[in-house]
Scaffold this active site. Structure first.
Site, PDB file in Angstrom:
ATOM      1  N   ARG A 172       0.864  -1.437   0.051  1.00 47.09           N
ATOM      2  CA  ARG A 172       0.005  -0.293  -0.187  1.00 47.09           C
ATOM      3  C   ARG A 172       0.777   1.376  -0.311  1.00 47.09           C
ATOM      4  O   ARG A 172       2.382   1.112   0.194  1.00 47.09           O
ATOM      5  CB  ARG A 172      -1.291   0.443   0.950  1.00 47.09           C
ATOM      6  CG  ARG A 172      -0.486  -0.386   2.431  1.00 47.09           C
ATOM      7  CD  ARG A 172      -1.172  -0.219   3.588  1.00 47.09           C
ATOM      8  NE  ARG A 172      -0.681   0.179   4.723  1.00 47.09           N
ATOM      9  CZ  ARG A 172      -0.302   1.204   5.132  1.00 47.09           C
ATOM     10  NH1 ARG A 172      -1.660   1.894   5.283  1.00 47.09           N
ATOM     11  NH2 ARG A 172       0.438   0.704   5.821  1.00 47.09           N
ATOM     12  N   ARG A 176      -1.724  10.973   2.804  1.00 43.56           N
ATOM     13  CA  ARG A 176      -2.403  12.179   4.313  1.00 43.56           C
ATOM     14  C   ARG A 176      -3.068  12.901   3.498  1.00 43.56           C
ATOM     15  O   ARG A 176      -2.825  13.626   2.895  1.00 43.56           O
ATOM     16  CB  ARG A 176      -1.244  11.578   4.678  1.00 43.56           C
ATOM     17  CG  ARG A 176      -1.837  11.847   6.646  1.00 43.56           C
ATOM     18  CD  ARG A 176      -0.465  11.880   7.215  1.00 43.56           C
ATOM     19  NE  ARG A 176       0.506  11.075   7.724  1.00 43.56           N
ATOM     20  CZ  ARG A 176       2.095  11.210   7.995  1.00 43.56           C
ATOM     21  NH1 ARG A 176       2.442  12.363   7.860  1.00 43.56           N
ATOM     22  NH2 ARG A 176       1.947   9.802   8.600  1.00 43.56           N
ATOM     23  N   ARG A 249      20.285  -7.603   1.151  1.00 45.07           N
ATOM     24  CA  ARG A 249      20.581  -5.929  -0.018  1.00 45.07           C
ATOM     25  C   ARG A 249      21.321  -5.060   1.143  1.00 45.07           C
ATOM     26  O   ARG A 249      21.170  -5.097   2.279  1.00 45.07           O
ATOM     27  CB  ARG A 249      19.134  -5.038   0.105  1.00 45.07           C
ATOM     28  CG  ARG A 249      18.976  -4.403  -1.414  1.00 45.07           C
ATOM     29  CD  ARG A 249      17.672  -4.742  -1.459  1.00 45.07           C
ATOM     30  NE  ARG A 249      17.220  -3.482  -0.473  1.00 45.07           N
ATOM     31  CZ  ARG A 249      16.644  -2.483  -0.601  1.00 45.07           C
ATOM     32  NH1 ARG A 249      17.855  -2.070  -0.990  1.00 45.07           N
ATOM     33  NH2 ARG A 249      15.763  -1.987   1.127  1.00 45.07           N
ATOM     34  N   ARG A 281      20.165   9.005  -1.820  1.00 44.30           N
ATOM     35  CA  ARG A 281      19.105  10.185  -0.393  1.00 44.30           C
ATOM     36  C   ARG A 281      20.916  10.968  -0.031  1.00 44.30           C
ATOM     37  O   ARG A 281      21.574  10.719  -0.248  1.00 44.30           O
ATOM     38  CB  ARG A 281      18.447   9.923   0.388  1.00 44.30           C
ATOM     39  CG  ARG A 281      19.224   8.459   1.246  1.00 44.30           C
ATOM     40  CD  ARG A 281      17.954   8.163   2.372  1.00 44.30           C
ATOM     41  NE  ARG A 281      18.453   6.777   3.693  1.00 44.30           N
ATOM     42  CZ  ARG A 281      17.702   6.650   4.256  1.00 44.30           C
ATOM     43  NH1 ARG A 281      16.840   7.431   4.816  1.00 44.30           N
ATOM     44  NH2 ARG A 281      18.508   6.113   5.413  1.00 44.30           N
ATOM     45  N   GLU A 301      24.535   8.124  -0.376  1.00 42.85           N
ATOM     46  CA  GLU A 301      24.122   6.989   0.607  1.00 42.85           C
ATOM     47  C   GLU A 301      23.497   5.947  -1.366  1.00 42.85           C
ATOM     48  O   GLU A 301      23.079   6.628  -1.705  1.00 42.85           O
ATOM     49  CB  GLU A 301      22.586   7.053   1.626  1.00 42.85           C
ATOM     50  CG  GLU A 301      22.904   5.511   1.752  1.00 42.85           C
ATOM     51  CD  GLU A 301      21.444   5.060   2.777  1.00 42.85           C
ATOM     52  OE1 GLU A 301      21.445   6.340   3.715  1.00 42.85           O
ATOM     53  OE2 GLU A 301      20.541   4.574   2.336  1.00 42.85           O
ATOM     54  N   TYR A 349      14.271  -7.894   9.770  1.00 41.81           N
ATOM     55  CA  TYR A 349      14.408  -6.295   9.456  1.00 41.81           C
ATOM     56  C   TYR A 349      13.846  -6.093  11.196  1.00 41.81           C
ATOM     57  O   TYR A 349      13.235  -6.660  11.247  1.00 41.81           O
ATOM     58  CB  TYR A 349      13.814  -5.761   8.424  1.00 41.81           C
ATOM     59  CG  TYR A 349      14.433  -4.189   9.024  1.00 41.81           C
ATOM     60  CD1 TYR A 349      14.882  -4.343   8.569  1.00 41.81           C
ATOM     61  CD2 TYR A 349      13.473  -3.649   9.481  1.00 41.81           C
ATOM     62  CE1 TYR A 349      15.317  -2.429   9.041  1.00 41.81           C
ATOM     63  CE2 TYR A 349      12.904  -1.968   9.808  1.00 41.81           C
ATOM     64  CZ  TYR A 349      14.331  -1.391   9.635  1.00 41.81           C
ATOM     65  OH  TYR A 349      14.516  -0.414   9.582  1.00 41.81           O
ATOM     66  N   ASP A 351      12.825  -2.322  13.629  1.00 33.71           N
ATOM     67  CA  ASP A 351      13.395  -1.723  14.314  1.00 33.71           C
ATOM     68  C   ASP A 351      14.035  -1.477  15.503  1.00 33.71           C
ATOM     69  O   ASP A 351      13.594  -3.025  15.668  1.00 33.71           O
ATOM     70  CB  ASP A 351      12.037  -0.387  14.327  1.00 33.71           C
ATOM     71  CG  ASP A 351      11.754  -0.120  13.040  1.00 33.71           C
ATOM     72  OD1 ASP A 351      13.258   0.374  11.527  1.00 33.71           O
ATOM     73  OD2 ASP A 351      10.584   0.172  11.757  1.00 33.71           O
TER      74      ASP A 351
HETATM   75  P1  FAD Z   1      23.307  -4.977  15.091  1.00 28.53           P
HETATM   76  O1  FAD Z   1      23.312  -3.683  15.078  1.00 28.53           O
HETATM   77  O2  FAD Z   1      23.361  -5.345  13.575  1.00 28.53           O
HETATM   78  O3  FAD Z   1      24.350  -6.090  16.291  1.00 28.53           O
HETATM   79  C1  FAD Z   1      25.310  -7.069  15.789  1.00 28.53           C
HETATM   80  C2  FAD Z   1      26.274  -6.673  16.367  1.00 28.53           C
HETATM   81  O4  FAD Z   1      26.914  -8.313  16.436  1.00 28.53           O
HETATM   82  C3  FAD Z   1      27.331  -5.930  15.630  1.00 28.53           C
HETATM   83  O5  FAD Z   1      28.081  -4.928  16.203  1.00 28.53           O
HETATM   84  C4  FAD Z   1      28.607  -7.271  14.481  1.00 28.53           C
HETATM   85  O6  FAD Z   1      29.925  -6.315  14.859  1.00 28.53           O
HETATM   86  C5  FAD Z   1      28.603  -8.317  16.615  1.00 28.53           C
HETATM   87  N1  FAD Z   1      29.058  -9.639  16.107  1.00 28.53           N
HETATM   88  C6  FAD Z   1      29.081  -9.430  15.149  1.00 28.53           C
HETATM   89  N2  FAD Z   1      29.265 -11.184  14.576  1.00 28.53           N
HETATM   90  C7  FAD Z   1      30.172 -11.137  15.629  1.00 28.53           C
HETATM   91  C8  FAD Z   1      31.313 -11.718  16.249  1.00 28.53           C
HETATM   92  N3  FAD Z   1      31.429 -13.629  15.285  1.00 28.53           N
HETATM   93  N4  FAD Z   1      32.184 -11.812  16.877  1.00 28.53           N
HETATM   94  C9  FAD Z   1      31.792 -10.896  17.686  1.00 28.53           C
HETATM   95  N5  FAD Z   1      31.297  -9.653  17.281  1.00 28.53           N
HETATM   96  C10 FAD Z   1      29.780  -9.848  16.077  1.00 28.53           C
HETATM   97  N6  FAD Z   1      15.686   0.951  12.779  1.00 28.53           N
HETATM   98  C11 FAD Z   1      14.715   2.123  13.572  1.00 28.53           C
HETATM   99  O7  FAD Z   1      14.124   2.114  14.751  1.00 28.53           O
HETATM  100  N7  FAD Z   1      14.817   3.449  12.545  1.00 28.53           N
HETATM  101  C12 FAD Z   1      15.708   3.637  11.491  1.00 28.53           C
HETATM  102  O8  FAD Z   1      15.476   4.622  11.516  1.00 28.53           O
HETATM  103  C13 FAD Z   1      16.131   2.775  11.140  1.00 28.53           C
HETATM  104  N8  FAD Z   1      17.857   2.985  10.121  1.00 28.53           N
HETATM  105  C14 FAD Z   1      18.242   2.261   9.748  1.00 28.53           C
HETATM  106  C15 FAD Z   1      18.786   2.365   8.329  1.00 28.53           C
HETATM  107  C16 FAD Z   1      19.991   1.495   8.015  1.00 28.53           C
HETATM  108  C17 FAD Z   1      20.350   1.467   6.626  1.00 28.53           C
HETATM  109  C18 FAD Z   1      19.850  -0.018   8.155  1.00 28.53           C
HETATM  110  C19 FAD Z   1      20.257  -1.168   7.786  1.00 28.53           C
HETATM  111  C20 FAD Z   1      19.100  -0.323   9.314  1.00 28.53           C
HETATM  112  C21 FAD Z   1      18.090   1.182   9.950  1.00 28.53           C
HETATM  113  N9  FAD Z   1      16.876   0.373  11.221  1.00 28.53           N
HETATM  114  C22 FAD Z   1      16.570   1.282  11.944  1.00 28.53           C
HETATM  115  C23 FAD Z   1      17.135  -0.471  11.899  1.00 28.53           C
HETATM  116  C24 FAD Z   1      18.511  -1.243  13.451  1.00 28.53           C
HETATM  117  O9  FAD Z   1      19.690  -0.411  12.552  1.00 28.53           O
HETATM  118  C25 FAD Z   1      18.462  -2.312  13.629  1.00 28.53           C
HETATM  119  O10 FAD Z   1      16.986  -2.310  14.961  1.00 28.53           O
HETATM  120  C26 FAD Z   1      19.287  -2.142  15.154  1.00 28.53           C
HETATM  121  O11 FAD Z   1      20.907  -1.820  14.536  1.00 28.53           O
HETATM  122  C27 FAD Z   1      19.594  -3.994  15.149  1.00 28.53           C
HETATM  123  O12 FAD Z   1      20.112  -3.886  16.677  1.00 28.53           O
HETATM  124  P2  FAD Z   1      21.023  -5.862  16.568  1.00 28.53           P
HETATM  125  O13 FAD Z   1      21.485  -5.775  17.662  1.00 28.53           O
HETATM  126  O14 FAD Z   1      19.983  -7.016  16.765  1.00 28.53           O
HETATM  127  O15 FAD Z   1      21.987  -5.721  14.768  1.00 28.53           O
END
Ligand code: FAD
Length: 368
Positions: A172, A176, A249, A281, A301, A349, A351
């Site tokens: 969708r 607004r 991606r 962007r 980006e 994915y 947030d």
């Molecule tokens: P991550 O932040 O990826 O943390 C995982 C960690 O594990 C990393 O630091 C990595 O180095 C570590 N790791 C992995 N393997 C190993 C290993 N073997 N040994 C030691 N360390 C390791 N969310 C929003 O709410 N608003 C937004 O505007 C938004 N914008 C985004 C924009 C982009 C481009 C992207 C990709 C995501 C966005 N998000 C946003 C989502 C947000 O980034 C995630 O929700 C969040 O980062 C997830 O946290 P995480 O701890 O699961 O993963």
């Protein structure tokens, strides 16, 4: 005898929230990360006083009061409201699609006129059963908005023609009929004052942290020092890619410090929706925190095809990858000591507010 209650792999939001909560009830935790910094993808780096979102623009938004209260108990959030602007061949349009956009596009001044214009364009398209993304978008919003604000941007993002992309990608298109440029519909929104790194630092206060430390460089040792392991890295890596690589991606950034320029584009986020501009962007980081510094930092980006070894950003939830993930998940279910959580280990994915909710759920499960 292991000396730790928990070894947490990854200092992203998932690992850090869990470490904070477990440490809070006296559990002995070690959190490691292979990167040189804490925070995972929400990490912000201070450049000339500006908090730069190193892994892409991050705007915190949620309707979950428990999550909002939690992050605000750690650091103060500002009132930043995401209101991106689109630049199409030099002409600017407000996003998301709202009365400002419709005025800029057609000169219409009332909701009734705007709704009539959209209805007319939908009808003119004559599309009943959309067979690809282009037809889907035109059938939902009409050709003007599609060709100006959707087509080229989407093609840059996916690296494919909109006519070759499946219709389901756009389920969708929210419109607004008010003059409201707020991108999100959530109740709460903002940016941590001082950047996301400060938020993570607060979570990890008192917790032992080891950076530049890859779990797989000494897995047997790390497994031996803790009763439980919480793993937030890539799930396929954990199992040595035994079924093959999960695909992502990806995006990359060209970041530039512009000395002596205090305000480059007047907004944190400007999308380039034409085909000629190679990036999708430009982010001007200071505007996330209403910065008044004499300089500015911008990031262009770009989207690109993911190859093994590239930064894994967005999971590709197509049939192949979903089936592959299901097989890895089955293996993960057989691990008695290791718990898998966060966006990479669950191949989904999330947030930020969702990943915090998920860490809360795991904490509840572990402590009940
Ligand atoms: P991550 O932040 O990826 O943390 C995982 C960690 O594990 C990393 O630091 C990595 O180095 C570590 N790791 C992995 N393997 C190993 C290993 N073997 N040994 C030691 N360390 C390791 N969310 C929003 O709410 N608003 C937004 O505007 C938004 N914008 C985004 C924009 C982009 C481009 C992207 C990709 C995501 C966005 N998000 C946003 C989502 C947000 O980034 C995630 O929700 C969040 O980062 C997830 O946290 P995480 O701890 O699961 O993963």
């Amino acid at each position: 005898m292991s000396s730790l209650d928990y070894l947490i792999v990854g200092t992203g939001l998932f690992g850090s929230v869990l470490a904070h909560k477990l440490h809070g009830i006296g559990k002995k935790c070690l959190i490691i990360d292979k990167r040189t910094h804490i925070g995972g993808n929400v990490y912000t780096e201070n450049i000339n006083g500006i908090n730069v979102h190193k892994y892409g623009a991050h705007i915190f938004h949620t309707s979950n009061k428990q999550v909002w209260d939690y992050v605000n108990s750690l650091v103060e959030f500002n009132r930043y409201t995401n209101s991106p602007v689109a630049n199409y061949k030099g002409k600017l349009y407000n996003l998301p699609f709202n009365m400002n956009t419709f005025y800029q596009m057609w000169g219409v001044t009332t909701p009734e006129q705007a709704a009539a214009k959209i209805a007319q364009q939908r009808q003119e398209s004559g599309i009943v059963n959309p067979s690809n993304l282009e037809e889907q978008a035109i059938s939902l919003i009409g050709k003007d908005i599609y060709y100006t604000l959707i087509k080229d941007y989407t093609e840059k993002q996916w690296g494919r023609k909109a006519t070759e992309l499946p219709a389901f990608i756009i389920k969708r298109l929210p419109v607004r009929f008010t003059f409201d440029n707020n991108y999100f519909n959530d109740k709460y929104q903002g940016i941590p004052i001082g950047g996301y790194t400060k938020l993570i630092e607060k979570m990890l206060e008192g917790v032992e942290v080891k950076l530049n430390t890859d779990y797989f460089e000494n897995k047997p040792y790390f497994d031996s020092i803790a009763d439980r392991v919480v793993y937030t890295g890539e799930i396929d890596r954990f199992f040595d890619y035994c079924y093959g690589h999960l695909e992502y991606r990806t995006v990359f950034f060209e970041t530039e410090l512009l000395e002596g320029i205090s305000n480059y584009q007047g907004n944190a986020v400007i999308n380039y929706t034409d085909a000629v501009t190679p990036y999708t962007r430009i982010i001007e980081h200071k505007h996330f925190e209403f910065g008044q510094q004499p300089d500015t930092v911008i990031s262009r980006e770009y989207s690109k095809e993911w190859r093994p070894g590239d930064e894994p950003y967005y999971p590709v939830n197509d049939d192949r990858n979903s089936a592959l993930y299901a097989k890895y998940k089955e293996l993960a279910g057989k691990q008695s000591k290791v718990i898998f959580g966060g966006r990479l280990a669950e191949y989904r994915y999330y947030d930020m507010h969702q990943v915090i909710e998920s860490a809360f759920e795991l904490y509840d499960k572990l402590t009940k």
